[in-house]
Design a protein around this motif. Structure first.
Motif, mmCIF file in Angstrom:
data_model
loop_
_atom_site.group_PDB
_atom_site.id
_atom_site.type_symbol
_atom_site.label_atom_id
_atom_site.label_comp_id
_atom_site.label_asym_id
_atom_site.label_seq_id
_atom_site.Cartn_x
_atom_site.Cartn_y
_atom_site.Cartn_z
ATOM 1 N N MET A 59 45.165 48.979 43.700
ATOM 2 C CA MET A 59 45.576 47.586 43.898
ATOM 3 C C MET A 59 47.052 47.522 44.295
ATOM 4 O O MET A 59 47.919 48.067 43.610
ATOM 5 C CB MET A 59 45.369 46.785 42.604
ATOM 6 C CG MET A 59 45.848 45.343 42.680
ATOM 7 S SD MET A 59 45.560 44.433 41.140
ATOM 8 C CE MET A 59 46.637 45.316 40.001
ATOM 9 N N HIS A 119 50.139 44.771 46.390
ATOM 10 C CA HIS A 119 50.425 43.363 46.680
ATOM 11 C C HIS A 119 51.310 43.271 47.926
ATOM 12 O O HIS A 119 50.853 43.460 49.027
ATOM 13 C CB HIS A 119 51.099 42.692 45.466
ATOM 14 C CG HIS A 119 50.214 42.529 44.284
ATOM 15 N ND1 HIS A 119 49.937 43.555 43.400
ATOM 16 C CD2 HIS A 119 49.521 41.449 43.819
ATOM 17 C CE1 HIS A 119 49.114 43.118 42.459
ATOM 18 N NE2 HIS A 119 48.855 41.845 42.691
ATOM 19 N N ASP A 147 55.702 43.563 41.718
ATOM 20 C CA ASP A 147 54.548 43.468 42.611
ATOM 21 C C ASP A 147 54.887 43.843 44.048
ATOM 22 O O ASP A 147 54.073 43.666 44.945
ATOM 23 C CB ASP A 147 53.975 42.044 42.585
ATOM 24 C CG ASP A 147 53.227 41.756 41.295
ATOM 25 O OD1 ASP A 147 52.786 42.716 40.647
ATOM 26 O OD2 ASP A 147 53.097 40.577 40.937
ATOM 27 N N THR A 193 43.061 48.082 48.104
ATOM 28 C CA THR A 193 42.998 46.619 48.108
ATOM 29 C C THR A 193 44.395 46.026 47.974
ATOM 30 O O THR A 193 45.267 46.608 47.325
ATOM 31 C CB THR A 193 42.122 46.088 46.956
ATOM 32 O OG1 THR A 193 42.742 46.394 45.694
ATOM 33 C CG2 THR A 193 40.723 46.685 47.003
ATOM 34 N N ASP A 200 46.268 42.190 47.072
ATOM 35 C CA ASP A 200 46.052 40.834 46.578
ATOM 36 C C ASP A 200 47.048 39.851 47.178
ATOM 37 O O ASP A 200 48.199 40.219 47.477
ATOM 38 C CB ASP A 200 46.184 40.786 45.048
ATOM 39 C CG ASP A 200 44.948 41.322 44.344
ATOM 40 O OD1 ASP A 200 44.010 41.757 45.041
ATOM 41 O OD2 ASP A 200 44.921 41.308 43.103
ATOM 42 N N HIS A 238 40.634 35.531 47.183
ATOM 43 C CA HIS A 238 41.404 35.588 45.936
ATOM 44 C C HIS A 238 41.392 34.184 45.320
ATOM 45 O O HIS A 238 42.350 33.793 44.660
ATOM 46 C CB HIS A 238 42.830 36.044 46.248
ATOM 47 C CG HIS A 238 43.549 36.702 45.089
ATOM 48 N ND1 HIS A 238 42.915 37.488 44.152
ATOM 49 C CD2 HIS A 238 44.865 36.682 44.735
ATOM 50 C CE1 HIS A 238 43.807 37.933 43.280
ATOM 51 N NE2 HIS A 238 45.000 37.447 43.607
ATOM 52 N N ALA A 248 38.557 39.016 44.452
ATOM 53 C CA ALA A 248 39.390 39.629 43.428
ATOM 54 C C ALA A 248 39.893 38.517 42.512
ATOM 55 O O ALA A 248 40.450 37.524 42.978
ATOM 56 C CB ALA A 248 40.564 40.379 44.045
ATOM 57 N N GLY A 278 43.138 39.080 37.163
ATOM 58 C CA GLY A 278 42.032 39.830 36.579
ATOM 59 C C GLY A 278 41.207 39.073 35.564
ATOM 60 O O GLY A 278 40.343 39.662 34.902
ATOM 61 N N PHE A 323 36.416 42.103 41.667
ATOM 62 C CA PHE A 323 37.407 43.057 41.182
ATOM 63 C C PHE A 323 38.239 42.440 40.067
ATOM 64 O O PHE A 323 38.588 41.257 40.121
ATOM 65 C CB PHE A 323 38.356 43.481 42.314
ATOM 66 C CG PHE A 323 37.694 44.275 43.405
ATOM 67 C CD1 PHE A 323 37.688 45.668 43.370
ATOM 68 C CD2 PHE A 323 37.069 43.642 44.468
ATOM 69 C CE1 PHE A 323 37.083 46.403 44.378
ATOM 70 C CE2 PHE A 323 36.464 44.366 45.479
ATOM 71 C CZ PHE A 323 36.472 45.754 45.433
ATOM 72 N N ILE A 364 41.568 43.798 37.130
ATOM 73 C CA ILE A 364 42.793 44.603 37.217
ATOM 74 C C ILE A 364 42.870 45.598 36.057
ATOM 75 O O ILE A 364 43.952 46.052 35.691
ATOM 76 C CB ILE A 364 44.067 43.725 37.254
ATOM 77 C CG1 ILE A 364 44.174 42.857 35.995
ATOM 78 C CG2 ILE A 364 44.066 42.856 38.499
ATOM 79 C CD1 ILE A 364 45.486 42.099 35.889
ATOM 80 N N ARG A 422 40.730 48.494 38.865
ATOM 81 C CA ARG A 422 41.713 48.900 39.881
ATOM 82 C C ARG A 422 42.984 49.413 39.217
ATOM 83 O O ARG A 422 43.427 48.877 38.194
ATOM 84 C CB ARG A 422 42.071 47.714 40.792
ATOM 85 C CG ARG A 422 40.898 47.166 41.579
ATOM 86 C CD ARG A 422 41.350 46.124 42.581
ATOM 87 N NE ARG A 422 41.782 44.883 41.954
ATOM 88 C CZ ARG A 422 42.353 43.873 42.589
ATOM 89 N NH1 ARG A 422 42.625 43.982 43.893
ATOM 90 N NH2 ARG A 422 42.698 42.772 41.958
ATOM 91 N N ASP A 466 46.943 49.726 39.415
ATOM 92 C CA ASP A 466 48.079 49.057 40.047
ATOM 93 C C ASP A 466 49.021 50.113 40.640
ATOM 94 O O ASP A 466 49.538 50.981 39.935
ATOM 95 C CB ASP A 466 48.815 48.217 39.005
ATOM 96 C CG ASP A 466 49.973 47.436 39.606
ATOM 97 O OD1 ASP A 466 49.966 47.223 40.834
ATOM 98 O OD2 ASP A 466 50.875 47.039 38.845
#
Length: 605
Positions: free
Chosen positions: A357, A359, A369, A414, A416, A481, A539, A543, A562, A564, A585, A587
């Motif tokens: 995951m 961002h 992020d 992925t 987000d 999302h 997603a 989460g 999905f 997190i 996922r 991070d």
């Protein structure tokens, strides 16, 4: 007061109680035999007594159905709508709880008595071969239209039953929820059990599944002393169907290997006896029997396995079925074609797919992020050097639904939120490495540089046109999302702030269902209008997910979700769409070490 008056008063009171009991039971109608005119709750009647409740429902919907599924609770896995697609008929599932095998003949008689009946599917299971466990009570007796019972006797016992049945129904009416409870566990329109709650439970990680549900697969000692009676029931049903010109399909449901180990010899005898009276499809024993994830418990296949069985019967090669699943048995081949449990655990139907995951990507990491472009390129290089192959969400779906194989060492990337940096920085680098990725965009933020309905500046998000450009490359999928369930309290003008897709603390279930449903519909409408593509993955913001959110989202047509977490392996199971739910996922941030990344990627079932 004289004795005579006392007796008259007592008699009058008794009469009032007697008539009151009848009135309460007729109006509340907990077993659905009087038309359920007050509550209109057929699911409750079916859960109270499936044999009476379902026929009562059919009587209230004449000329709607012309084909029927008969069997114990294992038969619920056979979806009428799937059968309708294959046959162009209109099926209804008359499955009964286990231990009601003696009612099958009566149900077949009822089905054959309907003028337009074209087909019957009879699904047998091990529980049908055991002694009938049910007594002739209010909860297990058949409907008079199937049994031929005298009308006065039939309706009288329900009119005069304990009024607590009716009071309990009235109380439970006030406690109804979106997801079914034990007391309304059927889907009235199909007759099947409502398995949505069980079907969104995470099942992919076999080790975790065994820890959570292992007690459901402890073999039960069963005495199959009803084998001969069951064969005779099938013989009679076969004969009546042939006489009426009604197509009869018989199948033997899958059984988990723990249960097979206790009844294998008797089951072999039953197969031979059954073949003498009818051809049938045998799904009882296969490589699927060795994996508990294909079952709710040791005797009951998942609904998805029911779909696989129907696909095998009707020759649908678009649905995954292992080669050894299902064989058509006849009197001529029963000794040579009977299925055999393969030696050893089969693993060719599973694959573990770790998911990463990310961002925002920037030249320099400025927040937790945000990933620097240098770190992002380093991660891609690590994946490449270690021999990992990125796969798309569509490939995951095709693996599960159609058995299409994935490359060696698959991994899913992925992103987000839908930041512009995904288009400007990440996309070109992914193209350079020939790697695939999925981006989950917030619909309300598409193409924006300020927070919706305000002038507050935000990190820019890509436009739908840029999303289409990325998708046209074949490397990128853009999915959901949520439309507007990833809000920020500091910027919101509304008093209600939805931090995620979770139910708000003071929000009623009804309002939450309406809000999430509207959000899903809004995202889908805007997405499809601007891209010409379909929505099939989501997603969860932050989460946050629940059983209810999973049910609503998958009911909306979304196949993959999905979260997190990193608590479970993402082991996909061929034929089981549930293995695509709430995938975990890792991070990927600026401080993630190569060792941590590689350890996560290497943790496979």
């Amino acid at each position: 007061m004289t004795l005579k008056k006392w007796l008259l008063v007592l008699l009058a009171a008794a009469l009032v109680l007697f008539l009151g009991c009848i009135a309460v039971n007729v109006l509340a109608d907990p077993f659905g035999v009087f038309g359920d005119c007050l509550f209109h709750w057929p699911e409750y009647a079916m859960a109270s007594n499936a044999a009476t409740g379902k026929i009562a429902y059919l009587q209230a919907h004449p000329d709607t159905y012309n084909a029927y599924i008969i069997g114990a609770s294992a038969a619920s896995a056979l979806d009428p709508q799937t059968l309708n697609t294959y046959t162009q008929d209109s099926y209804y599932n008359l499955c009964l709880p286990d231990g009601n095998a003696g009612n099958y003949g009566a149900l077949a008689d009822y089905a054959l008595a309907q003028e337009n009946t074209k087909s019957i599917v009879l699904c047998l299971s091990v529980s049908d071969l055991c002694a009938d466990q049910s007594a002739d009570t209010l909860k297990t007796a058949g409907h008079r239209l199937a049994t031929g019972e005298n009308a006065l006797t039939f309706y009288g016992k329900y009119a005069l039953c304990n009024p607590l049945y009716s009071l309990k129904k009235a109380y439970r009416w006030t406690k109804r929820t979106t997801l079914c409870q034990d007391y309304d566990c059927f889907v009235a329109q199909t007759g099947c059990y409502d398995r949505r709650r069980q079907d969104v439970a995470r099942i992919g990680d076999g080790t975790v599944y065994a820890q959570q549900y292992g007690d459901r697969f402890l073999a039960q000692s069963l005495s199959l002393d009803r084998m001969t009676a069951c064969v005779e029931d099938v013989r009679a049903i076969r004969q009546r169907c042939d006489e009426a010109g009604v197509r009869l399909t018989v199948l033997l449901a899958p059984i988990h290997e723990n249960q097979l180990s206790l009844c294998e010899e008797q089951l072999a005898q039953f197969r031979t006896q059954l073949a003498a009276v009818t051809d049938y499809w045998d799904f009882s024993t296969s490589s699927l029997s060795q994996d508990a994830r294909y079952f709710y418990d040791s005797l009951h296949m998942r609904d998805a396995v029911g779909d696989m069985a129907l696909a095998r019967i009707f020759g649908d090669d678009q649905v995954y079925c292992p080669d050894d699943f299902g064989v058509c048995i006849t009197a001529q081949n029963v000794q040579t074609e009977a299925p055999v449990l393969p030696a050893g655990q089969q693993s060719s139907h599973t694959v573990t797919v770790p998911v990463l995951m990310l961002h925002h990507v920037a030249e320099t990491a400025i927040s937790k992020d945000t990933l620097s472009l240098e770190k992002f390129q380093h991660v891609l290089q690590v994946l490449s050097d270690a021999g990992y192959h990125t796969v798309s969400l569509s490939q995951l779906i095709d693996y599960v639904n159609r058995g299409m194989e994935l490359p060696e060492n698959p991994v899913c990337l992925t992103f987000d939120d839908g930041y512009l940096s995904n288009y400007e920085l990440a996309f070109p680098l992914l193209a350079q490495y020939g790697m695939k990725a999925a981006i989950f965009m917030v619909g309300a933020s598409a193409g924006r540089t300020t927070y919706k309905d305000t002038d507050y500046p935000i990190i820019p998000h890509f436009t739908y046109a840029q999303a289409v450009e990325m998708m046209d490359s074949g490397l990128i999928e853009v999915q959901s999302h949520t439309y507007d369930m990833h809000q920020y309290a500091d910027y919101e003008t509304s008093s209600t702030v939805r931090y995620s897709a979770a139910q708000l603390p003071e929000e009623s279930e009804q309002d939450y269902v309406a809000a999430l449903t509207e959000d899903l519909q809004t995202f889908r409408r805007n997405y499809e209008e601007n891209t010409g593509r379909s929505v099939y993955a989501l997603a969860y913001p932050h989460g946050d997910f629940t059983t209810l959110s999973e049910v609503l989202i998958h009911d909306s047509g979304i196949s993959v979700t999905f979260c997190i977490e990193t608590s479970q392996r993402n082991t996909l199971v061929k034929g089981l769409p549930q293995s695509l739910y709430a995938l975990c996922r890792l991070d990927v941030n600026e401080t993630l070490s190569d060792d941590t990344l590689l350890d996560y990627l290497a943790d496979r079932e």
